[in-house]
Design a protein around this motif. Structure first.
Motif, PDB file in Angstrom:
ATOM      1  N   GLY A 232     -11.842 -64.265  -5.046  1.00 34.11           N
ATOM      2  CA  GLY A 232     -12.415 -65.516  -5.537  1.00 34.11           C
ATOM      3  C   GLY A 232     -12.756 -66.475  -4.419  1.00 34.11           C
ATOM      4  N   GLY A 233     -11.916 -66.526  -3.397  1.00 31.81           N
ATOM      5  CA  GLY A 233     -12.191 -67.398  -2.263  1.00 31.81           C
ATOM      6  C   GLY A 233     -13.331 -66.909  -1.407  1.00 31.81           C
ATOM      7  N   SER A 234     -13.616 -65.624  -1.458  1.00 35.36           N
ATOM      8  CA  SER A 234     -14.689 -65.059  -0.641  1.00 35.36           C
ATOM      9  C   SER A 234     -16.071 -65.449  -1.143  1.00 35.36           C
ATOM     10  N   VAL A 235     -16.144 -66.079  -2.318  1.00 33.84           N
ATOM     11  CA  VAL A 235     -17.395 -66.696  -2.765  1.00 33.84           C
ATOM     12  C   VAL A 235     -17.753 -67.837  -1.818  1.00 33.84           C
ATOM     13  N   LEU A 236     -16.717 -68.412  -1.191  1.00 31.47           N
ATOM     14  CA  LEU A 236     -16.843 -69.515  -0.231  1.00 31.47           C
ATOM     15  C   LEU A 236     -17.350 -70.806  -0.864  1.00 31.47           C
ATOM     16  N   SER A 237     -17.126 -70.927  -2.149  1.00 29.15           N
ATOM     17  CA  SER A 237     -17.413 -72.172  -2.861  1.00 29.15           C
ATOM     18  C   SER A 237     -16.758 -72.080  -4.229  1.00 29.15           C
ATOM     19  N   ALA A 238     -16.815 -73.191  -4.970  1.00 33.79           N
ATOM     20  CA  ALA A 238     -16.273 -73.204  -6.324  1.00 33.79           C
ATOM     21  C   ALA A 238     -17.377 -73.056  -7.355  1.00 33.79           C
ATOM     22  N   ASP A 239     -18.482 -72.437  -6.954  1.00 34.26           N
ATOM     23  CA  ASP A 239     -19.596 -72.229  -7.872  1.00 34.26           C
ATOM     24  C   ASP A 239     -19.105 -71.531  -9.140  1.00 34.26           C
ATOM     25  N   PRO A 240     -19.261 -72.146 -10.314  1.00 35.92           N
ATOM     26  CA  PRO A 240     -18.656 -71.601 -11.537  1.00 35.92           C
ATOM     27  C   PRO A 240     -19.143 -70.199 -11.894  1.00 35.92           C
ATOM     28  N   ALA A 241     -20.440 -69.964 -11.802  1.00 34.65           N
ATOM     29  CA  ALA A 241     -20.983 -68.661 -12.199  1.00 34.65           C
ATOM     30  C   ALA A 241     -20.532 -67.572 -11.239  1.00 34.65           C
ATOM     31  N   ALA A 242     -20.701 -67.808  -9.945  1.00 38.83           N
ATOM     32  CA  ALA A 242     -20.362 -66.794  -8.947  1.00 38.83           C
ATOM     33  C   ALA A 242     -18.862 -66.500  -8.934  1.00 38.83           C
ATOM     34  N   THR A 243     -18.052 -67.557  -8.999  1.00 40.83           N
ATOM     35  CA  THR A 243     -16.600 -67.384  -8.968  1.00 40.83           C
ATOM     36  C   THR A 243     -16.109 -66.657 -10.211  1.00 40.83           C
TER      37      THR A 243
END
Length: 416
Positions: A232-243
């Motif tokens: 989840g952290g490897s998204v490198l943001s808290a973007d709701p869809a991507a996370t």
């Protein structure tokens, strides 16, 4: 800059940092649970040492070796220590990254660095000299891991392999973290040899049961939870869809990995093997890590389920080759790491022959580099001071010989 979004991203990254840190407890419990109680302190000591040394090494040079601007695309170094980008008034330059601060970036990546050596710790348990392992950790975390990471995450040559339309893809480290540790584990157990009593005169593998399966089970559940931060952290943001989709694919692959290992180990061995199911869960997690951002839920289930099957046959293969891995680290982290990396070329939005070739090339390049590096480090230690404890120390346990204490206060009393 949207400060509200920036703050949300930074908080999410800090939460994920804590989750990845918590995974070290999971690794520790899994390793001691699957090994004998006379070596419990030795294993715990190694895990604590890895965390302390890994974070310090990553501060001193690892971070700047891994993210140096990728000098020549192969190796670069931005200097010792950390120098956060500052403004003229002395405040932190938040423009460093759209998602999080420089300090959060360092801390999140530092949590990953120690994991590679932790993987090796389980594979070499119960017979490696502590001093030799500590020296190995110094070089492997300090140099090998950040160099490999720089080739992909640091903007190096693997990230641009194949031009704009291609490129090796490893979202959260099936190869860059897990296989890096897995290759070293394979070389280490080959050089160490099996534990006393693991293989009979006929070459048949004998089971050496772990002393506490409840602890091992707790360790796997902690690792499963920690993987939400790892991926989840490897998204490198808290973007709701991507996370959200990354967390879903991660969780489904873990569940499918446990199911795959359970079904095939039951068919193969005619019993319900808890340890195989536990490693199946971890195999599913490792398998999805390279492409968690690219897969649909059903593809994640397929990748995890196949990883569970791979675990069953991977463990059997190691036994056949007379390679003794007490916790199944090579099957989980190396074999499933390779599978997960190659799966990016077979499933998901990047699937295709070209992508599969990029993935295979990355696996081969990193595998060759890590294997040679681990062999040089371990063989040097073996020649200079030896890497295996004496027969007496192994039989009586490393806790009493290398630490002068027992994990359980009444252990020695109950022996007599």
């Amino acid at each position: 800059m949207d400060t509200g979004l920036f703050t949300a991203n930074n908080i999410w990254m800090m939460i994920c940092t804590a989750l990845v840190f918590f995974m070290h407890l999971g690794f520790s419990l899994l390793e001691i649970g699957l090994t004998r109680q006379k070596n419990t302190i030795n294993i715990l000591f190694k895990n604590i040492f890895i965390i302390c040394l890994g974070i310090l090494l990553y501060y001193l040079g690892g971070f700047n070796l891994m993210y140096p601007g990728a000098f020549n695309g192969y190796l670069g170094f931005a200097g010792l220590g950390l120098e956060a980008p500052m403004l003229a008034d002395g405040s932190l330059d938040l423009a460093y990254n759209e998602g999080y601060t420089y300090w959060t970036d360092f801390l999140f990546q530092a949590m990953f660095a120690a994991t590679a050596a932790t993987i090796v710790s389980g594979a070499v348990a119960e017979r490696i000299k502590l001093g030799g392992f500590m020296i190995f950790t110094l070089f492997y975390i300090g140099l090998v891991y950040p160099i490999v990471g720089s080739w992909q995450w640091g903007g190096g040559f693997l990230s641009s392999l194949g031009g704009e339309n291609g490129g090796f893809h490893d979202f959260a480290g099936s190869t860059l973290v897990h296989s890096v540790g897995g290759w070293a584990a394979l070389i280490a157990i080959y050089l160490l040899g099996p534990r006393i009593g693991k293989f009979g005169k006929d070459g048949k593998a004998n089971a050496i049961p772990g002393h506490n399966l409840p602890l091992a089970t707790a360790g796997v559940l902690i690792l499963w939870m920690g993987w939400f931060g790892f991926n989840g952290g490897s998204v490198l943001s808290a973007d709701p869809a991507a996370t959200s989709i990354v967390l879903v694919t991660t969780c489904l692959a873990a569940a499918a990995g446990g199911a795959g290992a359970f079904i095939f180990s039951t068919l193969r061995h005619k019993n319900y093997d808890l340890t195989m199911m536990l490693n199946g869960i971890l195999g599913g997690l490792v398998g999805i890590t390279a492409g968690a951002d690219l897969m649909s839920p059903i593809e994640a289930i397929a990748i995890g389920f196949l990883a569970g099957i791979i675990i069953v046959y991977g463990v059997a293969l190691l036994d056949k080759l007379k390679l003794d891995d007490p916790v199944g680290a090579v099957a989980v982290h190396l074999i499933c790491g390779i599978w997960g990396t190659l799966a990016v070329g077979l499933f998901g939005t990047k699937a295709g022959v070209g992508q599969f070739i990029y993935q295979l090339s990355g696996v081969a390049i990193i595998g060759l580099f890590c294997s040679i590096s681990a062999f040089i480090i371990l063989m040097s230690i073996k020649k200079l001071s030896g890497i295996r404890v004496s027969k007496e120390e192994e039989v009586e346990g490393l806790d009493i010989h290398e630490h002068g204490m027992d994990a359980y206060a009444d252990f020695r009393l109950n022996q007599y």
